[in-house]
Design an enzyme around this catalytic site. Structure first.
Site, PDB file in Angstrom:
ATOM      1  N   TRP A 127       3.821   2.888  -1.164  1.00 22.63           N
ATOM      2  CA  TRP A 127       2.754   2.681  -2.155  1.00 22.63           C
ATOM      3  C   TRP A 127       2.934   3.736  -3.262  1.00 22.63           C
ATOM      4  O   TRP A 127       2.988   4.940  -2.946  1.00 22.63           O
ATOM      5  CB  TRP A 127       1.403   2.844  -1.452  1.00 22.63           C
ATOM      6  N   ASP A 208      -0.941   6.247   7.355  1.00 26.59           N
ATOM      7  CA  ASP A 208      -1.853   5.632   6.378  1.00 26.59           C
ATOM      8  C   ASP A 208      -2.110   4.210   6.855  1.00 26.59           C
ATOM      9  O   ASP A 208      -1.184   3.394   6.898  1.00 26.59           O
ATOM     10  CB  ASP A 208      -1.177   5.641   4.995  1.00 26.59           C
ATOM     11  N   ALA A 210      -4.394   1.087   5.965  1.00 24.62           N
ATOM     12  CA  ALA A 210      -5.341   0.539   4.990  1.00 24.62           C
ATOM     13  C   ALA A 210      -5.615  -0.939   5.232  1.00 24.62           C
ATOM     14  O   ALA A 210      -6.439  -1.531   4.539  1.00 24.62           O
ATOM     15  CB  ALA A 210      -4.808   0.750   3.573  1.00 24.62           C
ATOM     16  N   LYS A 243     -10.335  -2.840   2.539  1.00 22.64           N
ATOM     17  CA  LYS A 243      -9.828  -4.207   2.677  1.00 22.64           C
ATOM     18  C   LYS A 243     -10.454  -4.916   3.880  1.00 22.64           C
ATOM     19  O   LYS A 243     -10.918  -6.043   3.758  1.00 22.64           O
ATOM     20  CB  LYS A 243      -8.305  -4.208   2.822  1.00 22.64           C
TER      21      LYS A 243
END
Ligand code: LMR
Length: 394
Positions: A127, A208, A210, A243
Site C-alpha cells: 500500500w 496490517d 484492514a 472496511k
C-alpha cells in the site's frame, strides 16, 4: 514562514478519486480507491451499524472523554475479533486509533521508541501509504520480494530469501489478508514458514489487517496472524474497522502490541497511551462504540457478520464472472488468477499505458500499477471491463 513550504508528493489513489469525480461520462467505472460498493455503486451503511447508531442515540448520556487508549470494551472486543485466543489477554497491549492508518502511524512511532534505527521491511509492492509514512518519519526501510508478475501469485522463495536478511530489532510488515495491491496471499503453511524464519532471525512481525472478513471469512483471514502471535514472543498488529464495518469516515482502528509477558504488556500499554496523548490525545469514539455494541450483542453481531459474508460472497462472484468473461473473450486462461485472489484488490498486470488507455477510451479507473477494486464492478459492468481489457491488449 509559510511561504517556505514546498509542494508535497500527491497520493496516487486520492488523485485518481478526484479524477473520477470530475469525469462527466455517465458510464464511467470506478475501480480505484478501496471502498466497498454494492451493485448500484453505493457504499451503504451496514444494517447493524444503523441499528447500533439508533440505540446509541437513545442510550448515550455523555460525550465526556473515554480513556487515553480508548474504551476498554472496544479494546477487548477487537482483541477478541482479531487475535482470538492466540494470546492470553495479559500479553496484549492495545490502543484505539483514528482508523487503520492511525494504528500504522502509532506502531511506527512505538518501533522508533523501542528500536531506534530499526529497518522496516515492506512487501514489494505494498500500500503506497506504508512507505510514505515511513519516509516521512525518517525511518530506514527495505523491500522484500512478494509478487511474481508472470504468475500473478506470491513469489514465496524471493520473499523468504529477502526476509531472512531482516535482523533482530528490525520489523517485517506483513498484510494480514487480502494483500493490497496484489490480492495474492500466503497460505497457512507459508505463514508457518514465515513464522519459523522470524523466530530464527529475531525480527518482529508487524501485521496490517484492514480487510478481515473480505477474503476467506472472519476467522480464516485472521489465521495467519494468529499463528504468528501464538508462536512468537512479540507481534504488532494494526487493524482497521473501516472496511469490514463500513465506517470509513468514523476513523476506527486499533493498534495491538503483543509482548512475551505481563510486565512487558504493562510497559507497552503505557507507551501506547503516551503516544496517543502526544499525537492526538483521546482517540475518536463514535465508530469504536458502534463496533463494541455490535460485537457484544448476539443479535447485532449475527446481523453484521451475515451482511459481511454477503459482501464477501458478492466479491467472489464478481471475481469468478470476470475470470470467466476474460477466458471466453481472450481464449486463454491467463486471467484465471482473478478467481484465485482474495479481497477487494487484484493487480491486473496491465502496463501504465494500457491503464491510461482504459481510462481515456472507456472511462475505467484503476490505480496506475493496474490495481483494480473488484467491488467497483457489478454483473453488468464485468463484461464491459473484460472486453476493454482484451481490446487494450492486456
Ligand atoms: C486503498 O488502498 O484504496 C484504501 O486503503 C484507501 C486509502 O486510504 O488509500
Amino acid at each position: 514562514m509559510l511561504n517556505a513550504l514546498t509542494a508535497q508528493p500527491k497520493d496516487k489513489i486520492l488523485m485518481l478519486m478526484q479524477m473520477y469525480k470530475e469525469d462527466p461520462r455517465s458510464d464511467k467505472i470506478d475501480l480505484g480507491v478501496g471502498v466497498y460498493k454494492d451493485a448500484s455503486g453505493a457504499t451503504p451503511i451496514m444494517k447493524a451499524i444503523k441499528a447500533a447508531e439508533q440505540q446509541l442515540w437513545q442510550d448515550e448520556t455523555t460525550k465526556a472523554y473515554t480513556g487515553l487508549a480508548g474504551d476498554q470494551g472496544f479494546l477487548d472486543a477487537m482483541v477478541g475479533l482479531v487475535v482470538g485466543d492466540a494470546a492470553s489477554r495479559d500479553r496484549v497491549a492495545a490502543a484505539a486509533t483514528p482508523g487503520g492508518t492511525g494504528a500504522i502511524r502509532q506502531a511506527l512511532e512505538l518501533i522508533r521508541l523501542a528500536s531506534p534505527g530499526a529497518t522496516i521491511w515492506l512487501s514489494n509492492p505494498t500500500w503506497p501509504n506504508h512507505p510514505s509514512i515511513i519516509r516521512y518519519l525518517g525511518m530506514p526501510m527495505a523491500e522484500y520480494r512478494y509478487f511474481d508478475d508472470a504468475s500473478r501469485a506470491v513469489d514465496f522463495d524471493g520473499m523468504m530469501q529477502d526476509i531472512s536478511k531482516a535482523k533482530q530489532g528490525d520489523v517485517v510488515l506483513l498484510h494480514g489478508c487480502c494483500h493490497n495491491p496484489t490480492g495474492a496471499n500466503l497460505n497457512l503453511s507459508q505463514w508457518d514458514e514465515v513464522t519459523q524464519l522470524l523466530a530464527k532471525t529475531g525480527a518482529t512481525p508487524f501485521v496490517d489487517i484492514a480487510y478481515q472478513g473480505f477474503g476467506d471469512g472472519l476467522e480464516a483471514d485472521a489465521a495467519g496472524l494468529r499463528h504468528l502471535v501464538s508462536n512468537l514472543p512479540e507481534t504488532l498488529i494494526a487493524a482497521s474497522c473501516s472496511k469490514n464495518f463500513g465506517i470509513y469516515r468514523e476513523r476506527t482502528g486499533i493498534l495491538m502490541a503483543i509482548s512475551g509477558d505481563a510486565a512487558g504488556t504493562a510497559t507497552a500499554q503505557a507507551n501506547l497511551a503516551f503516544l496517543n496523548r502526544q499525537n492526538f490525545s483521546f482517540p475518536p469514539d463514535h465508530g469504536a462504540r458502534l463496533v463494541t455494541m455490535i460485537l457484544g450483542d448476539a443479535k447485532l453481531r449475527q446481523m453484521w457478520s451475515t451482511e459481511l459474508e454477503d459482501v464477501r460472497q458478492g466479491m467472489l462472484k464478481l471475481r469468478k464472472q470476470l475470470a470467466q468473461e476474460l477466458r471466453d473473450r481472450s481464449g486463454s486462461d491467463r486471467f484465471g488468477f482473478l478467481a484465485e485472489h482474495r479481497g477487494m484488490f487484484s493487480r491486473l498486470g496491465a502496463s501504465p499505458e494500457q491503464v491510461e488507455k482504459l481510462r481515456k477510451d472507456h472511462g475505467i479507473y484503476m490505480v496506475g500499477d493496474s490495481r483494480m477494486n473488484i467491488a467497483g464492478l457489478n454483473a453488468q459492468t464485468v463484461p464491459l471491463l473484460a472486453q476493454a481489457i482484451v481490446d487494450a491488449g492486456v
